[in-house]
Design an enzyme around this catalytic site. Sequence first.
Site, PDB file in Angstrom:
ATOM      1  N   CYS A   1       0.810  -1.222   0.000  1.00  0.00           N
ATOM      2  CA  CYS A   1       0.000   0.000   0.000  1.00  0.00           C
ATOM      3  C   CYS A   1       0.844   1.274   0.000  1.00  0.00           C
ATOM      4  O   CYS A   1       0.316   2.359  -0.176  1.00  0.00           O
ATOM      5  CB  CYS A   1      -0.918   0.017   1.221  1.00  0.00           C
ATOM      6  SG  CYS A   1       0.021  -0.016   2.750  1.00  0.00           S
TER       7      CYS A   1
ATOM      8  N   CYS B   1      -0.306  -5.588   6.472  1.00  0.00           N
ATOM      9  CA  CYS B   1      -0.099  -4.425   7.349  1.00  0.00           C
ATOM     10  C   CYS B   1       0.763  -4.811   8.552  1.00  0.00           C
ATOM     11  O   CYS B   1       1.486  -3.973   9.087  1.00  0.00           O
ATOM     12  CB  CYS B   1      -1.429  -3.879   7.836  1.00  0.00           C
ATOM     13  SG  CYS B   1      -2.616  -3.647   6.523  1.00  0.00           S
TER      14      CYS B   1
HETATM   15 FE1  FES Z   1      -1.224   0.270   4.463  1.00  0.00          FE
HETATM   16 FE2  FES Z   1      -2.493  -1.277   6.226  1.00  0.00          FE
HETATM   17  S1  FES Z   1      -3.242  -0.559   4.328  1.00  0.00           S
HETATM   18  S2  FES Z   1      -0.505  -0.497   6.328  1.00  0.00           S
END
Ligand code: FES
Length: 256
Positions: free
Chosen positions: A38, A107
Amino acid sequence: MKSTQYSDKVLDHFKNPRNVGTLEGDDVTVGRVGNPVCGDLMEFYVKVKDGRIEDIKFKTFGCGSAIATASMITELAKGKTIDEAIKITRQDVADELDGLPPIKMHCSNLAADALKNAIKNYQEKQKPAPKEDAGSAEPGEILGMKNFEDRGIFHEVTDLAKFADKRTMILDSGERSMEIALHLTKHTPRVIFVTKNKQLPSGSKVEELKASTVRILYESEILEINGLNTVEKVTIHDLNEDEEYELFVDSIIILR
Ligand code: FES
């Protein structure tokens, strides 16, 4: 656990995160990592005394799961020896939190990797090796740069649409680079502006940049560019802390 369900422990650590913040002092080392999935960032600060983690804090630009896992991992690591702490895995953290939704497991990497990076930096600091004067490196000296010409490195920007949704890093080369960074925010949410300076000179572009979604990495420089076929990650040298960390990016703009 259902793909979208959070345990009570995750919710508790998200709503009341433990050990948030930073630490300062000569005996503090920092670990920073970026999430390849992400693009979010995590920073861990550790203070080691007699081989044990005496204090630990974190700061993140990540999501709720990143906050909860970081909070939990600080609790797990505090008081442990560095050898014990470096062995904490994302699975250990997920287990302590009574599980994470599968789509959020990436994450939990962020916290575990940032802690490892902080400990690795601590271990590096203990070595008596003389420090390199990396602060004097010129863009042409970035390791691996030649391997990625036309494969993720750009020296001119003519078509901003090319960067749509790409994690794009741009090196500070004055006002023009700031302008491009600002224009890029219309095409991608992940723009990182890297400057060796402690502050940017005052001016309207700088104010716009600071108010924008562009992440500014002060006192930083790129040491190395890596990837399989195209640019995938860079090693950043934090000139202030004299530490290195990796960030995942798709494109790097180094204007000439
Ligand atoms: Fe980026 Fe969880 S979506 S750390």
